[in-house]
Design an enzyme around this catalytic site. Structure first.
Site, PDB file in Angstrom:
ATOM      1  N   LYS A  32      36.101  44.401  46.687  1.00  0.00           N
ATOM      2  CA  LYS A  32      35.786  43.357  45.701  1.00  0.00           C
ATOM      3  C   LYS A  32      37.094  42.939  45.038  1.00  0.00           C
ATOM      4  O   LYS A  32      37.833  43.775  44.544  1.00  0.00           O
ATOM      5  CB  LYS A  32      34.817  43.883  44.649  1.00  0.00           C
ATOM      6  CG  LYS A  32      34.467  42.832  43.606  1.00  0.00           C
ATOM      7  CD  LYS A  32      33.473  43.361  42.600  1.00  0.00           C
ATOM      8  CE  LYS A  32      34.121  44.065  41.446  1.00  0.00           C
ATOM      9  NZ  LYS A  32      34.921  43.218  40.561  1.00  0.00           N
ATOM     10  N   ASP A  59      34.819  38.176  43.186  1.00  0.00           N
ATOM     11  CA  ASP A  59      34.037  38.296  41.946  1.00  0.00           C
ATOM     12  C   ASP A  59      34.690  37.458  40.844  1.00  0.00           C
ATOM     13  O   ASP A  59      35.357  37.986  39.962  1.00  0.00           O
ATOM     14  CB  ASP A  59      34.007  39.795  41.583  1.00  0.00           C
ATOM     15  CG  ASP A  59      33.236  40.096  40.309  1.00  0.00           C
ATOM     16  OD1 ASP A  59      32.387  39.295  39.905  1.00  0.00           O
ATOM     17  OD2 ASP A  59      33.496  41.174  39.719  1.00  0.00           O
ATOM     18  N   LYS A  61      32.852  35.040  39.050  1.00  0.00           N
ATOM     19  CA  LYS A  61      31.803  34.733  38.065  1.00  0.00           C
ATOM     20  C   LYS A  61      31.963  33.347  37.454  1.00  0.00           C
ATOM     21  O   LYS A  61      32.161  33.200  36.246  1.00  0.00           O
ATOM     22  CB  LYS A  61      31.800  35.779  36.944  1.00  0.00           C
ATOM     23  CG  LYS A  61      31.567  37.203  37.397  1.00  0.00           C
ATOM     24  CD  LYS A  61      31.365  38.124  36.201  1.00  0.00           C
ATOM     25  CE  LYS A  61      31.188  39.564  36.567  1.00  0.00           C
ATOM     26  NZ  LYS A  61      32.406  40.227  37.041  1.00  0.00           N
ATOM     27  N   ASP A  64      30.389  26.986  34.475  1.00  0.00           N
ATOM     28  CA  ASP A  64      30.908  25.731  33.926  1.00  0.00           C
ATOM     29  C   ASP A  64      29.860  24.647  34.184  1.00  0.00           C
ATOM     30  O   ASP A  64      28.760  24.958  34.656  1.00  0.00           O
ATOM     31  CB  ASP A  64      32.259  25.392  34.606  1.00  0.00           C
ATOM     32  CG  ASP A  64      33.173  24.571  33.694  1.00  0.00           C
ATOM     33  OD1 ASP A  64      32.656  23.697  32.963  1.00  0.00           O
ATOM     34  OD2 ASP A  64      34.394  24.815  33.712  1.00  0.00           O
ATOM     35  N   THR A 120      26.305  44.645  33.804  1.00  0.00           N
ATOM     36  CA  THR A 120      25.931  46.066  33.724  1.00  0.00           C
ATOM     37  C   THR A 120      26.551  46.757  32.512  1.00  0.00           C
ATOM     38  O   THR A 120      26.199  47.883  32.187  1.00  0.00           O
ATOM     39  CB  THR A 120      26.353  46.819  35.010  1.00  0.00           C
ATOM     40  OG1 THR A 120      27.642  46.351  35.392  1.00  0.00           O
ATOM     41  CG2 THR A 120      25.387  46.577  36.131  1.00  0.00           C
ATOM     42  N   ARG A 212      36.337  52.429  39.110  1.00  0.00           N
ATOM     43  CA  ARG A 212      37.185  53.476  38.537  1.00  0.00           C
ATOM     44  C   ARG A 212      36.854  54.889  39.016  1.00  0.00           C
ATOM     45  O   ARG A 212      37.728  55.740  39.050  1.00  0.00           O
ATOM     46  CB  ARG A 212      37.120  53.393  37.004  1.00  0.00           C
ATOM     47  CG  ARG A 212      37.881  52.184  36.485  1.00  0.00           C
ATOM     48  CD  ARG A 212      37.511  51.808  35.084  1.00  0.00           C
ATOM     49  NE  ARG A 212      36.175  51.230  35.021  1.00  0.00           N
ATOM     50  CZ  ARG A 212      35.647  50.697  33.915  1.00  0.00           C
ATOM     51  NH1 ARG A 212      36.343  50.709  32.792  1.00  0.00           N
ATOM     52  NH2 ARG A 212      34.449  50.168  33.946  1.00  0.00           N
TER      53      ARG A 212
HETATM   54  O1  C5P Z   1      35.170  50.639  37.414  1.00  0.00           O
HETATM   55  P1  C5P Z   1      33.728  50.214  37.601  1.00  0.00           P
HETATM   56  O2  C5P Z   1      33.032  50.967  38.708  1.00  0.00           O
HETATM   57  O3  C5P Z   1      32.958  50.162  36.314  1.00  0.00           O
HETATM   58  O4  C5P Z   1      33.912  48.719  38.148  1.00  0.00           O
HETATM   59  C1  C5P Z   1      32.884  47.824  38.264  1.00  0.00           C
HETATM   60  C2  C5P Z   1      33.431  46.536  38.796  1.00  0.00           C
HETATM   61  O5  C5P Z   1      32.328  45.662  38.964  1.00  0.00           O
HETATM   62  C3  C5P Z   1      34.405  45.836  37.846  1.00  0.00           C
HETATM   63  O6  C5P Z   1      35.363  45.153  38.661  1.00  0.00           O
HETATM   64  C4  C5P Z   1      33.550  44.821  37.113  1.00  0.00           C
HETATM   65  O7  C5P Z   1      34.246  43.658  36.752  1.00  0.00           O
HETATM   66  C5  C5P Z   1      32.496  44.486  38.173  1.00  0.00           C
HETATM   67  N1  C5P Z   1      31.211  43.986  37.697  1.00  0.00           N
HETATM   68  C6  C5P Z   1      30.420  44.679  36.793  1.00  0.00           C
HETATM   69  N2  C5P Z   1      29.221  44.160  36.361  1.00  0.00           N
HETATM   70  C7  C5P Z   1      28.807  42.975  36.822  1.00  0.00           C
HETATM   71  C8  C5P Z   1      29.592  42.273  37.746  1.00  0.00           C
HETATM   72  C9  C5P Z   1      30.786  42.830  38.187  1.00  0.00           C
HETATM   73  O8  C5P Z   1      30.787  45.781  36.376  1.00  0.00           O
HETATM   74  N3  C5P Z   1      27.630  42.513  36.437  1.00  0.00           N
END
Ligand code: C5P
Length: 235
Positions: A32, A59, A61, A64, A120, A212
């Site tokens: 991603k 990603d 998002k 607009d 999330t 992460r």
């Molecule tokens: O580090 P972590 O596992 O929390 O990363 C989640 C990734 O998913 C991040 O890049 C975040 O921007 C992305 N994301 C998210 N929730 C969403 C859409 C994308 O956490 N609804």
């Protein structure tokens, strides 16, 4: 598209991204690309990843007015990524034109249009009290999924905890992309609604996104393959 886990490349530039993929021997896995890396490197980062056969979820998002999103999608279609997303909160017309933009920009490459339901990182209280969107978080996510699908989206970003309900509402073929994935005992960070890879598989997730938990692990390669193992073994 094979259902698998996408690794969030949340790095500040290509140098660090490349170093991470190289040293951990993670070339060719689904990835991603988010705002940080894309805004730093631009479209060439996509070209480089495609040369190494990575499947790509871009990603960005988008959110607009519908015409602006349509014109942006027309350009993005040329990148030939596997998934791109918009915020469902942008409304039905924006989603409809996003899809039109993708199709008119490149009719030959089937980039999936994914709509973000509720981030999330967001709790029910934030949704109700800060954004003043009434109701239960899951009901909201289902509502966003339904109107996104009706306007041409191929799937949604949602938490694992809503994925099954969304599949029931929108059908099995409607894709669920689920961030907030954590291995057992890994730090939660700023996410609110997390789940393990195995739980994700059992609960209707098609494309979990892991960040992460892997990139900050002592041994990222081991953490990534642990997640894959749990995902593949879950029934
Ligand atoms: O580090 P972590 O596992 O929390 O990363 C989640 C990734 O998913 C991040 O890049 C975040 O921007 C992305 N994301 C998210 N929730 C969403 C859409 C994308 O956490 N609804």
């Amino acid at each position: 598209m094979t259902k698998s886990i996408y690794l969030a490349l949340d790095f500040p530039n290509w140098l660090e991204t490349n170093h991470f993929l190289e040293t951990n021997d993670l070339r060719g896995i689904p990835v991603k690309v988010g705002m940080e890396l894309y805004y730093q490197e631009g479209p060439k980062v996509i070209e480089k990843l495609k040369q190494d056969n990575h499947k790509i979820f871009l990603d960005l998002k988008l959110f607009d007015i519908p015409t602006t999103v349509m014109r942006a999608m027309k350009v993005i279609a040329g990148l030939e990524v596997d998934m791109i997303n918009v915020h469902a909160l942008g409304g039905s017309e924006m989603i409809k034109l996003a899809k039109e933009g993708l199709l008119s920009g490149n009719a030959n490459y089937n980039t999936k249009l994914i709509a973000v339901t509720v981030l999330t990182s967001m709790s029910n209280t934030t949704l109700n009290e800060e954004l003043m969107i009434p109701g239960d978080l899951t009901e909201n996510a289902i509502h966003f999924a339904r109107f996104s699908q009706a306007n041409g989206a191929d799937g949604v970003v949602c938490s694992v905890h809503e994925a099954n309900a969304i599949k029931t509402a929108c059908g099995k073929e409607f894709a669920t992309v689920t961030p907030g994935i954590r291995l057992d005992n890994a730090p939660v960070n700023d996410q609110q609604r997390i789940a393990t890879p195995g739980f994700a598989k059992q609960n209707g997730a098609d494309y979990p996104v892991i960040g992460r938990t892997v990139t900050h692990a002592n041994n990222p390669r081991e953490a990534y393959y642990q997640a894959i193992k749990e995902w593949e073994e879950a029934r």
